[in-house]
Design a protein around this motif. Structure first.
Motif, PDB file in Angstrom:
ATOM      1  N   LEU A 179      -3.540  -6.327  -4.973  1.00 14.62           N
ATOM      2  CA  LEU A 179      -2.884  -5.026  -5.118  1.00 14.62           C
ATOM      3  C   LEU A 179      -1.615  -5.123  -5.959  1.00 14.62           C
ATOM      4  O   LEU A 179      -1.243  -4.156  -6.639  1.00 14.62           O
ATOM      5  CB  LEU A 179      -2.544  -4.460  -3.736  1.00 14.62           C
ATOM      6  CG  LEU A 179      -3.721  -4.003  -2.875  1.00 14.62           C
ATOM      7  CD1 LEU A 179      -3.248  -3.568  -1.494  1.00 14.62           C
ATOM      8  CD2 LEU A 179      -4.480  -2.858  -3.550  1.00 14.62           C
ATOM      9  N   SER A 188      -1.287  -3.960  -9.591  1.00 16.92           N
ATOM     10  CA  SER A 188      -1.272  -2.535  -9.927  1.00 16.92           C
ATOM     11  C   SER A 188       0.114  -2.044 -10.337  1.00 16.92           C
ATOM     12  O   SER A 188       0.248  -0.915 -10.824  1.00 16.92           O
ATOM     13  CB  SER A 188      -1.765  -1.715  -8.728  1.00 16.92           C
ATOM     14  OG  SER A 188      -3.060  -2.118  -8.320  1.00 16.92           O
ATOM     15  N   LYS A 220       0.830  -1.206   0.000  1.00 17.41           N
ATOM     16  CA  LYS A 220       0.000   0.000   0.000  1.00 17.41           C
ATOM     17  C   LYS A 220       0.868   1.262   0.000  1.00 17.41           C
ATOM     18  O   LYS A 220       0.562   2.242  -0.695  1.00 17.41           O
ATOM     19  CB  LYS A 220      -0.920  -0.008   1.219  1.00 17.41           C
ATOM     20  CG  LYS A 220      -2.025  -1.052   1.157  1.00 17.41           C
ATOM     21  CD  LYS A 220      -2.886  -1.009   2.414  1.00 17.41           C
ATOM     22  CE  LYS A 220      -4.036  -2.008   2.339  1.00 17.41           C
ATOM     23  NZ  LYS A 220      -4.863  -1.995   3.578  1.00 17.41           N
ATOM     24  N   ASN A 251      -5.428 -10.202  -0.570  1.00 16.19           N
ATOM     25  CA  ASN A 251      -5.422  -8.750  -0.751  1.00 16.19           C
ATOM     26  C   ASN A 251      -4.090  -8.279  -1.328  1.00 16.19           C
ATOM     27  O   ASN A 251      -4.045  -7.386  -2.187  1.00 16.19           O
ATOM     28  CB  ASN A 251      -5.686  -8.055   0.587  1.00 16.19           C
ATOM     29  CG  ASN A 251      -7.128  -8.178   1.041  1.00 16.19           C
ATOM     30  OD1 ASN A 251      -8.021  -8.413   0.233  1.00 16.19           O
ATOM     31  ND2 ASN A 251      -7.368  -8.031   2.326  1.00 16.19           N
TER      32      ASN A 251
END
Length: 317
Positions: free
Chosen positions: A256, A259, A212, A252
């Protein structure tokens, strides 16, 4: 001597002077918005608050906790919520004392020599003096007969490597991420407390947090590296049977990771992950999330980053 004068209310701030002489303008010369008491001058003034955040590893001090001039001295001698081990806390007191001295010097420069307040110059002055004093007062240790070989390896050019780790105690866990480029330069060190969970869940959460953070920084090609083998084995193969307690977190992370232009996950041994492990230990003892960039890494972390890789010794100075 300066700290003694502050604690004894003998420092000639404008408020102290106005108590002894008539017709003294007590307005703070740095901000022109409040009376120049020691508490305001050293902690409440907008200039000094910004200076503290810049020069003392992001420290922000609430002036509501300071009532008397003596409280200033107590704050410096016993820093609140220090994230560093007890044997390193003296470095925080030293840095805080040097910041106090620099603020007083800046104030006098403006008052008597028509100078200007320059946060960047003041920060440089404090850092220079801090290194000089810390070299003198730090306890020197004998070098080992055989120097350890570097254990951290840089990513390819254009990639960012994010080392991750998590630590736990009986009541909580903590996560940390260290981001470095192909030259070994430390770009950021992040740390935060996390709720109490199993070791594998904490380690998986640190990987998810790193992904993140990389997205927030708009990095295109990353390598996530850590010593939690169960997590990295799960991420390295789509066919790997997931442990049920990390299944959601791993999925998760996989979602991600699409990306990025390129995203790799790599397991390493603990002795190749020492810098981020130290960062996680600090996060476990800190009351708030932190983010250090390459210009304000605390000495304990800077030292372990330099030990972690011979490359870092040239850029983390």
């Amino acid at each position: 001597m300066l700290l003694w004068r502050i604690g004894a209310s003998a420092l000639p701030t404008k408020v102290n002077l106005s108590r002894r002489f008539d017709h003294i303008d007590s307005t703070c010369i740095l901000c022109n918005n409040a009376e120049e008491s020691p508490i305001h001058l050293f902690f409440g003034c907008p200039f000094t608050r910004a200076f503290w955040a810049s020069a003392c590893w992001g420290l922000r001090i609430e002036t509501s906790s300071l009532v008397t001039d003596e409280d200033i001295i107590k704050l410096i001698l016993i820093p609140p919520n220090s994230p560093f081990p007890s044997h390193d806390q003296w470095t925080i007191s030293l840095n805080m004392a040097l910041i106090i001295d620099e603020i007083w010097g800046t104030r006098n420069l403006i008052q008597f020599q028509e100078g200007i307040a320059d946060i960047h110059l003041s920060k440089k002055n404090v850092q220079t003096r801090f290194l000089e004093y810390s070299r003198v007062f730090s306890v020197s240790s004998a070098l080992p007969a055989v120097q350890p070989t570097p254990v951290w390896t840089p990513p390819p050019h254009g990639w960012i490597k994010l080392n991750v780790d998590a630590v736990l105690n009986s009541s909580k866990s903590a996560l940390a991420v260290v981001a470095r480029d192909h030259q070994g330069e430390v770009l950021y060190i992040w740390g935060c407390q996390h709720h109490l969970c199993s070791p594998s869940q904490a380690e998986a959460s640190s990987i998810l947090w790193a992904v993140k953070l990389a997205l927030q920084e708009h990095w295109k090609s990353i390598i996530d590296e850590g010593n939690a083998q169960v997590c990295f084995d799960a991420l390295s193969s789509q066919d790997h049977i997931l442990d049920w307690n990390i299944c959601t977190i791993i999925n998760n992370i996989r979602s991600l990771s699409s990306s990025f232009v390129s995203c790799k996950f790599r397991w390493i041994k603990r002795n190749s992950n020492s810098a981020v492990h130290s960062a996680a230990r600090i996060a476990l003892n800190s009351c708030q999330q932190y983010c250090f960039n390459k210009s304000n890494i605390p000495p304990p972390l800077k030292s372990v980053c330099m030990e972690d890789s011979s490359l870092c010794s040239f850029v983390c100075v």
